[in-house]
Design a protein around this motif. Sequence first.
Motif, PDB file in Angstrom:
ATOM      1  N   LEU A 287       0.834  -1.215   0.000  1.00 40.69           N
ATOM      2  CA  LEU A 287       0.000   0.000   0.000  1.00 40.69           C
ATOM      3  C   LEU A 287       0.865   1.261   0.000  1.00 40.69           C
ATOM      4  O   LEU A 287       0.496   2.279  -0.588  1.00 40.69           O
ATOM      5  N   ASP A 288       2.035   1.184   0.657  1.00 39.92           N
ATOM      6  CA  ASP A 288       2.913   2.363   0.748  1.00 39.92           C
ATOM      7  C   ASP A 288       3.710   2.615  -0.525  1.00 39.92           C
ATOM      8  O   ASP A 288       4.162   3.736  -0.757  1.00 39.92           O
ATOM      9  N   HIS A 289       3.949   1.581  -1.325  1.00 41.16           N
ATOM     10  CA  HIS A 289       4.881   1.728  -2.448  1.00 41.16           C
ATOM     11  C   HIS A 289       4.258   1.620  -3.824  1.00 41.16           C
ATOM     12  O   HIS A 289       4.930   1.858  -4.819  1.00 41.16           O
ATOM     13  N   ASP A 290       2.994   1.205  -3.889  1.00 41.01           N
ATOM     14  CA  ASP A 290       2.337   1.071  -5.193  1.00 41.01           C
ATOM     15  C   ASP A 290       1.277   2.163  -5.298  1.00 41.01           C
ATOM     16  O   ASP A 290       0.313   2.182  -4.522  1.00 41.01           O
ATOM     17  N   ASP A 291       1.476   3.086  -6.256  1.00 44.17           N
ATOM     18  CA  ASP A 291       0.570   4.242  -6.365  1.00 44.17           C
ATOM     19  C   ASP A 291      -0.687   3.946  -7.167  1.00 44.17           C
ATOM     20  O   ASP A 291      -1.557   4.807  -7.306  1.00 44.17           O
ATOM     21  N   ASP A 292      -0.782   2.751  -7.720  1.00 43.49           N
ATOM     22  CA  ASP A 292      -1.875   2.456  -8.650  1.00 43.49           C
ATOM     23  C   ASP A 292      -2.766   1.335  -8.108  1.00 43.49           C
ATOM     24  O   ASP A 292      -3.062   0.370  -8.806  1.00 43.49           O
ATOM     25  N   LEU A 293      -3.161   1.480  -6.863  1.00 42.56           N
ATOM     26  CA  LEU A 293      -3.926   0.382  -6.253  1.00 42.56           C
ATOM     27  C   LEU A 293      -5.408   0.695  -6.063  1.00 42.56           C
ATOM     28  O   LEU A 293      -6.184  -0.217  -5.751  1.00 42.56           O
ATOM     29  N   ALA A 294      -5.811   1.947  -6.220  1.00 41.57           N
ATOM     30  CA  ALA A 294      -7.212   2.287  -5.919  1.00 41.57           C
ATOM     31  C   ALA A 294      -8.158   1.427  -6.740  1.00 41.57           C
ATOM     32  O   ALA A 294      -8.037   1.338  -7.968  1.00 41.57           O
ATOM     33  N   GLY A 295      -9.081   0.768  -6.062  1.00 45.74           N
ATOM     34  CA  GLY A 295     -10.069  -0.081  -6.728  1.00 45.74           C
ATOM     35  C   GLY A 295      -9.522  -1.439  -7.148  1.00 45.74           C
ATOM     36  O   GLY A 295     -10.262  -2.263  -7.701  1.00 45.74           O
ATOM     37  N   ARG A 296      -8.245  -1.679  -6.884  1.00 41.37           N
ATOM     38  CA  ARG A 296      -7.649  -2.956  -7.331  1.00 41.37           C
ATOM     39  C   ARG A 296      -7.842  -4.053  -6.277  1.00 41.37           C
ATOM     40  O   ARG A 296      -7.946  -3.774  -5.092  1.00 41.37           O
ATOM     41  N   ARG A 297      -7.813  -5.299  -6.755  1.00 45.15           N
ATOM     42  CA  ARG A 297      -8.006  -6.457  -5.873  1.00 45.15           C
ATOM     43  C   ARG A 297      -6.641  -7.050  -5.506  1.00 45.15           C
ATOM     44  O   ARG A 297      -5.817  -7.338  -6.388  1.00 45.15           O
ATOM     45  N   ILE A 298      -6.445  -7.238  -4.200  1.00 43.07           N
ATOM     46  CA  ILE A 298      -5.217  -7.890  -3.720  1.00 43.07           C
ATOM     47  C   ILE A 298      -5.582  -9.302  -3.253  1.00 43.07           C
ATOM     48  O   ILE A 298      -6.579  -9.499  -2.536  1.00 43.07           O
ATOM     49  N   GLY A 299      -4.792 -10.281  -3.633  1.00 39.44           N
ATOM     50  CA  GLY A 299      -4.955 -11.650  -3.137  1.00 39.44           C
ATOM     51  C   GLY A 299      -3.944 -11.871  -2.025  1.00 39.44           C
ATOM     52  O   GLY A 299      -2.751 -11.626  -2.209  1.00 39.44           O
ATOM     53  N   LEU A 300      -4.412 -12.328  -0.866  1.00 40.77           N
ATOM     54  CA  LEU A 300      -3.517 -12.507   0.288  1.00 40.77           C
ATOM     55  C   LEU A 300      -3.464 -13.977   0.680  1.00 40.77           C
ATOM     56  O   LEU A 300      -4.520 -14.640   0.758  1.00 40.77           O
ATOM     57  N   PHE A 301      -2.260 -14.471   0.959  1.00 42.57           N
ATOM     58  CA  PHE A 301      -2.128 -15.841   1.458  1.00 42.57           C
ATOM     59  C   PHE A 301      -1.456 -15.811   2.822  1.00 42.57           C
ATOM     60  O   PHE A 301      -0.351 -15.306   2.985  1.00 42.57           O
ATOM     61  N   SER A 302      -2.172 -16.364   3.792  1.00 46.16           N
ATOM     62  CA  SER A 302      -1.683 -16.423   5.170  1.00 46.16           C
ATOM     63  C   SER A 302      -1.325 -17.868   5.486  1.00 46.16           C
ATOM     64  O   SER A 302      -2.096 -18.781   5.173  1.00 46.16           O
ATOM     65  N   TYR A 303      -0.139 -18.076   6.112  1.00 44.54           N
ATOM     66  CA  TYR A 303       0.267 -19.445   6.449  1.00 44.54           C
ATOM     67  C   TYR A 303       0.797 -19.502   7.870  1.00 44.54           C
ATOM     68  O   TYR A 303       1.553 -18.627   8.299  1.00 44.54           O
TER      69      TYR A 303
END
Length: 393
Positions: A287-303
Amino acid sequence: MMSIGIHDLSLATTHRVLDLDTLAEANGVDPAKYHIGLGQDRMSIPAADEDIVTMGAQAALPLLERHGAEGIRTILFATESGVDQSKSAGLFLHELLELPRTMRVVEFKQACYSATAALQSALGIVARNPRERVLVIASDVARYELDSSGEPTQGAGAAAMLVSADPALLAIEPISGVVSRDVDDFWRPNDSTTAVVDGRLSVTAYMDAMTSAWDDFAAAGGVGAEEIDRFCFHQPFTKLARKALARLSQHTGVELPDTLQEASFAYNRELGNSYTASLYAGLAALLDHDDDLAGRRIGLFSYGSGAVGEFFTGIVQPGYRQLRRAESIRDQLAGRVPLTLEEYRALHSAAHPSDVDWETPRVTEGPFRFAGIRDRARRYEATQTAPAGPTQE
Ligand code: CAA
């Protein structure tokens, strides 16, 4: 449908650091093995008066300063390096932050995964009463035996998340893929301060959990891999996340280049493994380093070893860039005092008896410190002045 998710996110770490070049020289290892082979540069090490509570409280403080405590009736503290077998670490933090008594405070444990269980529980609490907000803390100190293969993958850090309705950062989507299986890849017996780990098995267990969680996500009606714009995986060392995304690409047949997750490595390369906090430190970095995230989908994997995995998604909210804390995180990382090998080894081997009174030296420059043991109980204090009371948004 009402959206629920992460309204704000903040990180904290220790005030000591070991450069992996120092460790490589001591171990007679090519530093490239750590920097390229594992994808790690440094690891945070707690000073004598720092631990999961001081890091967790430091991470939570900026959330309370920005948003106030109104509506927070629950603190969920996720950790696998708990400081007591019975009492939740969250209670020490609750006191340090001078939070109201009208709260439930509890600790979650399942290796590195438990912060995601806490987040999912928080989403449920808010779904039941959207006026409530939940403070989720993930805080850990990763410790392996000296001279073991796990040693360069130690580290320390905390992530604090405010979970609410109409979140300003990340709206978590309802579909999750989950998997659990009893496997002895990594664990920490009650009488041990370091983890026992089968490194090779832990890597294959992580990969198996990732593909199984993905399959469950797909079976539950989750979006296709081509509909996910960025990825953020648990990062015990960042190279493993690179391998995991390549594996997911192979598994789904969708091209998923590393550029889709590269920005998520910025903090974890510096922190080392922070177990429960690692995934959310990755999210903060993205979120801090990518300026083009608004409205974008992030996939998260927790282990979390042992082992539980979860794949889920979230949509980044339009104003996310206004909530960034990149400067303060950069300052914290840059402000850490480098340890010599001897100092690191002494800290690693220090005894922490719980049956005699003792006081810690004053070392940390963070807002809170672990003061020592008195009458068999852990004592914490603010370092200079007590934190300013929460301000309203
Ligand atoms: N230059 C560049 N790369 C080099 C190199 C050099 N000079 N020398 C070696 N490398 C590369 C190796 O080729 C290897 O890369 P690949 O895997 O891509 O081949 C990489 O450096 C690591 O080398 P090794 O596999 O030989 O490393 P190791 O056996 O000494 O240790 C480990 C690796 C077993 C993962 C160990 O760090 C470990 O036990 N870590 C703790 C457990 C862990 O983090 N497991 C992760 C999954 S479990 C989990 O996710 C939960 C959690 O948080 C703990």
